[in-house]
Each structure stands twice: as structure tokens, then as C-alpha cells.
Design a protein around this motif. Structure first.
Motif, PDB file in Angstrom:
ATOM      1  N   MET A 266      -1.230  15.719   6.626  1.00  0.00           N
ATOM      2  CA  MET A 266      -1.059  14.243   7.031  1.00  0.00           C
ATOM      3  C   MET A 266      -0.497  13.406   6.345  1.00  0.00           C
ATOM      4  O   MET A 266      -0.073  13.718   4.941  1.00  0.00           O
ATOM      5  CB  MET A 266      -2.610  13.962   7.202  1.00  0.00           C
ATOM      6  N   ILE A 267      -0.055  12.352   7.046  1.00  0.00           N
ATOM      7  CA  ILE A 267       0.807  11.242   6.320  1.00  0.00           C
ATOM      8  C   ILE A 267       0.078  10.062   6.730  1.00  0.00           C
ATOM      9  O   ILE A 267      -0.191   9.572   7.825  1.00  0.00           O
ATOM     10  CB  ILE A 267       2.417  11.276   6.749  1.00  0.00           C
ATOM     11  N   ARG A 268      -0.014   8.875   5.556  1.00  0.00           N
ATOM     12  CA  ARG A 268      -0.151   7.649   5.947  1.00  0.00           C
ATOM     13  C   ARG A 268       1.173   7.021   5.671  1.00  0.00           C
ATOM     14  O   ARG A 268       1.640   6.984   4.580  1.00  0.00           O
ATOM     15  CB  ARG A 268      -1.258   7.127   4.948  1.00  0.00           C
TER      16      ARG A 268
ATOM     17  N   ILE B  83      -0.744  13.180  11.839  1.00  0.00           N
ATOM     18  CA  ILE B  83      -1.368  14.502  11.469  1.00  0.00           C
ATOM     19  C   ILE B  83      -0.489  15.398  12.328  1.00  0.00           C
ATOM     20  O   ILE B  83      -0.237  15.492  13.219  1.00  0.00           O
ATOM     21  CB  ILE B  83      -2.814  14.347  12.092  1.00  0.00           C
ATOM     22  N   PHE B  84      -0.480  16.668  11.480  1.00  0.00           N
ATOM     23  CA  PHE B  84       0.516  17.920  11.748  1.00  0.00           C
ATOM     24  C   PHE B  84      -0.413  19.009  11.638  1.00  0.00           C
ATOM     25  O   PHE B  84      -1.275  19.300  10.950  1.00  0.00           O
ATOM     26  CB  PHE B  84       1.523  17.690  10.754  1.00  0.00           C
ATOM     27  N   ASN B  85      -0.102  19.836  12.660  1.00  0.00           N
ATOM     28  CA  ASN B  85      -0.498  21.283  12.733  1.00  0.00           C
ATOM     29  C   ASN B  85      -0.037  22.323  11.970  1.00  0.00           C
ATOM     30  O   ASN B  85      -0.810  23.293  11.659  1.00  0.00           O
ATOM     31  CB  ASN B  85      -0.344  21.797  14.174  1.00  0.00           C
ATOM     32  N   SER B  86       1.084  22.026  11.204  1.00  0.00           N
ATOM     33  CA  SER B  86       1.663  23.014  10.108  1.00  0.00           C
ATOM     34  C   SER B  86       2.624  22.312   9.213  1.00  0.00           C
ATOM     35  O   SER B  86       3.024  21.101   9.572  1.00  0.00           O
ATOM     36  CB  SER B  86       2.555  23.995  10.893  1.00  0.00           C
TER      37      SER B  86
ATOM     38  N   ILE C 213       0.647  -1.007  -0.096  1.00  0.00           N
ATOM     39  CA  ILE C 213      -0.066   0.082   0.047  1.00  0.00           C
ATOM     40  C   ILE C 213       0.779   1.185   0.090  1.00  0.00           C
ATOM     41  O   ILE C 213       1.756   1.552   1.036  1.00  0.00           O
ATOM     42  CB  ILE C 213      -1.024  -0.269   1.127  1.00  0.00           C
ATOM     43  N   PRO C 214       0.690   1.997  -0.859  1.00  0.00           N
ATOM     44  CA  PRO C 214       1.396   3.480  -0.847  1.00  0.00           C
ATOM     45  C   PRO C 214       1.333   4.328   0.106  1.00  0.00           C
ATOM     46  O   PRO C 214       0.264   4.384   0.790  1.00  0.00           O
ATOM     47  CB  PRO C 214       1.191   4.216  -2.384  1.00  0.00           C
ATOM     48  N   CYS C 215       2.339   4.866   0.486  1.00  0.00           N
ATOM     49  CA  CYS C 215       2.272   6.027   1.333  1.00  0.00           C
ATOM     50  C   CYS C 215       1.512   7.140   0.921  1.00  0.00           C
ATOM     51  O   CYS C 215       1.725   7.340  -0.149  1.00  0.00           O
ATOM     52  CB  CYS C 215       3.672   6.587   1.989  1.00  0.00           C
ATOM     53  N   LEU C 216       0.836   7.966   1.647  1.00  0.00           N
ATOM     54  CA  LEU C 216       0.142   9.169   1.147  1.00  0.00           C
ATOM     55  C   LEU C 216       0.828  10.366   2.165  1.00  0.00           C
ATOM     56  O   LEU C 216       0.814  10.476   3.211  1.00  0.00           O
ATOM     57  CB  LEU C 216      -1.310   8.994   1.536  1.00  0.00           C
ATOM     58  N   VAL C 217       1.098  11.558   1.195  1.00  0.00           N
ATOM     59  CA  VAL C 217       1.366  12.684   2.024  1.00  0.00           C
ATOM     60  C   VAL C 217       0.378  13.737   1.422  1.00  0.00           C
ATOM     61  O   VAL C 217       0.312  14.072   0.214  1.00  0.00           O
ATOM     62  CB  VAL C 217       2.896  12.984   1.500  1.00  0.00           C
ATOM     63  N   VAL C 218      -0.254  14.304   2.440  1.00  0.00           N
ATOM     64  CA  VAL C 218      -1.115  15.655   1.985  1.00  0.00           C
ATOM     65  C   VAL C 218      -0.724  16.807   2.843  1.00  0.00           C
ATOM     66  O   VAL C 218      -0.731  16.605   3.979  1.00  0.00           O
ATOM     67  CB  VAL C 218      -2.764  15.079   2.421  1.00  0.00           C
ATOM     68  N   ALA C 219      -0.646  17.876   1.943  1.00  0.00           N
ATOM     69  CA  ALA C 219      -0.246  19.233   2.504  1.00  0.00           C
ATOM     70  C   ALA C 219      -1.292  20.098   1.781  1.00  0.00           C
ATOM     71  O   ALA C 219      -0.914  20.544   0.614  1.00  0.00           O
ATOM     72  CB  ALA C 219       1.153  19.519   2.506  1.00  0.00           C
ATOM     73  N   ASP C 220      -2.079  20.618   2.724  1.00  0.00           N
ATOM     74  CA  ASP C 220      -3.317  21.471   2.022  1.00  0.00           C
ATOM     75  C   ASP C 220      -3.234  22.709   2.944  1.00  0.00           C
ATOM     76  O   ASP C 220      -4.365  22.744   3.818  1.00  0.00           O
ATOM     77  CB  ASP C 220      -4.543  20.492   1.723  1.00  0.00           C
ATOM     78  N   PRO C 221      -2.500  23.774   2.405  1.00  0.00           N
ATOM     79  CA  PRO C 221      -2.627  24.707   3.435  1.00  0.00           C
ATOM     80  C   PRO C 221      -3.846  25.511   3.435  1.00  0.00           C
ATOM     81  O   PRO C 221      -4.328  26.218   4.570  1.00  0.00           O
ATOM     82  CB  PRO C 221      -1.248  25.976   3.223  1.00  0.00           C
TER      83      PRO C 221
END
Length: 75
Positions: free
Chosen positions: A26-28, A36-39, A12-20
């Protein structure tokens, strides 16, 4: 930005989402757990500490993810 990147130890691929715009950072991970990150800055630091390009099948994509996230941090 949203990327899927194939980890060498996972089907299963890792997922990187950065939507400012919507405040989503967030990262899977390879084991399907998540972070989950705040910034974007927190996310970037986490990536530097926990992932290396050798962990992934596509080294160029890994570097593209880092560059895109660095750009978000600088904006």
C-alpha cells in the motif's frame, strides 16, 4: 519494507509499505489518499506511472524505494 518519503507539495510524508510475508502492499499519497495493491509488481508499475524522483525532497530515498521493491518482485 516500510518507508516514509517527503513529497515537495505536502507537509505529511508519503508512506510506502511492501510486506510480502503478510500480503500488504500500500501507498499513502501526498494528499493522504491511498492505494492498495494485490502484488508488489502492481505496486511497482503504479509507482513508475505516477511518481517521479523530482516529486520528492530526497531523490536517493526515492530510488532506494524503487530498488527495494524491484528486489521483492524478483524474489
Amino acid at each position: 519494507m516500510e518507508y516514509e518519503i517527503k513529497h515537495i507539495e505536502s507537509a505529511i510524508p508519503c508512506l510506502v509499505v511492501a510486506d510480502p510475508d503478510n500480503g500488504r502492499f500500500m501507498i499513502r499519497e501526498a494528499d493522504t489518499s491511498g492505494e492498495i495493491f494485490n502484488s508488489p509488481r502492481e505496486m511497482l508499475f503504479w509507482l513508475y506511472e505516477n511518481w517521479t524522483e523530482q516529486d520528492f525532497e530526497d531523490n536517493a530515498l526515492f530510488n532506494e524505494i524503487l530498488l527495494s521493491l524491484q528486489q521483492i518482485v524478483q524474489d
